[in-house]
Motif scaffolding. Sequence first.
Motif, PDB file in Angstrom:
ATOM      1  N   CYS A 182       0.832  -1.201   0.000  1.00 17.32           N
ATOM      2  CA  CYS A 182       0.000   0.000   0.000  1.00 17.32           C
ATOM      3  C   CYS A 182       0.872   1.258   0.000  1.00 17.32           C
ATOM      4  CB  CYS A 182      -0.901   0.003   1.236  1.00 17.32           C
ATOM      5  SG  CYS A 182      -2.233  -1.215   1.134  1.00 17.32           S
TER       6      CYS A 182
ATOM      7  N   HIS B 122      -5.716  -1.258  -7.724  1.00 14.10           N
ATOM      8  CA  HIS B 122      -5.481  -1.407  -6.288  1.00 14.10           C
ATOM      9  C   HIS B 122      -6.552  -0.659  -5.500  1.00 14.10           C
ATOM     10  CE1 HIS B 122      -2.959  -2.039  -2.666  1.00 14.10           C
ATOM     11  NE2 HIS B 122      -3.527  -0.917  -2.292  1.00 14.10           N
TER      12      HIS B 122
ATOM     13  N   CYS C 201      -8.857  -1.991  -2.384  1.00 12.31           N
ATOM     14  CA  CYS C 201      -8.257  -1.650  -1.092  1.00 12.31           C
ATOM     15  C   CYS C 201      -8.962  -0.440  -0.486  1.00 12.31           C
ATOM     16  CB  CYS C 201      -6.774  -1.362  -1.268  1.00 12.31           C
ATOM     17  SG  CYS C 201      -5.953  -1.027   0.299  1.00 12.31           S
TER      18      CYS C 201
ATOM     19  N   CYS D 216      -6.646   2.342   1.025  1.00 15.77           N
ATOM     20  CA  CYS D 216      -6.021   3.256   0.072  1.00 15.77           C
ATOM     21  C   CYS D 216      -7.064   4.177  -0.560  1.00 15.77           C
ATOM     22  CB  CYS D 216      -5.280   2.466  -1.014  1.00 15.77           C
ATOM     23  SG  CYS D 216      -3.658   1.898  -0.445  1.00 15.77           S
TER      24      CYS D 216
HETATM   25 ZN   LIG Z   1      -3.807  -0.358  -0.365  1.00 19.30          ZN
END
Ligand SMILES: [Zn+2]
Length: 96
Positions: free
Chosen positions: A3, A31, A35, A38
């Motif tokens: 991350c 991503h 995620c 994030c």
């Molecule tokens: Zn992430």
Amino acid sequence: MLCSRIRTALSARLDGEELPPGLTAHRLDGHLAGCPDCRRWHAQAQALTARLDRAAAHPEDDRAAADALLARLRSASVLPGPVSPGTADTGGKRAG
Ligand SMILES: [Zn+2]
């Protein structure tokens, strides 16, 4: 993919900089899609960047602050009273 690497790249993209080697916009978006951490980080970074951009786009705010400072300096500086001409200088006048 770590991350921290993703966030470094996201930060670069927000700043209009090139992505780090090996990372593409497609990978970043991929991503982000998977995620939530994030995604939240990215949203905050975007908000911060937008605020900075707005501050840079409105220099009037700085002007107002500068004007206020100038006004304070002017009122603080005490100017001497008007000097009447001639009384201090007797060089052109001779007695006798
Ligand atoms: Zn992430």
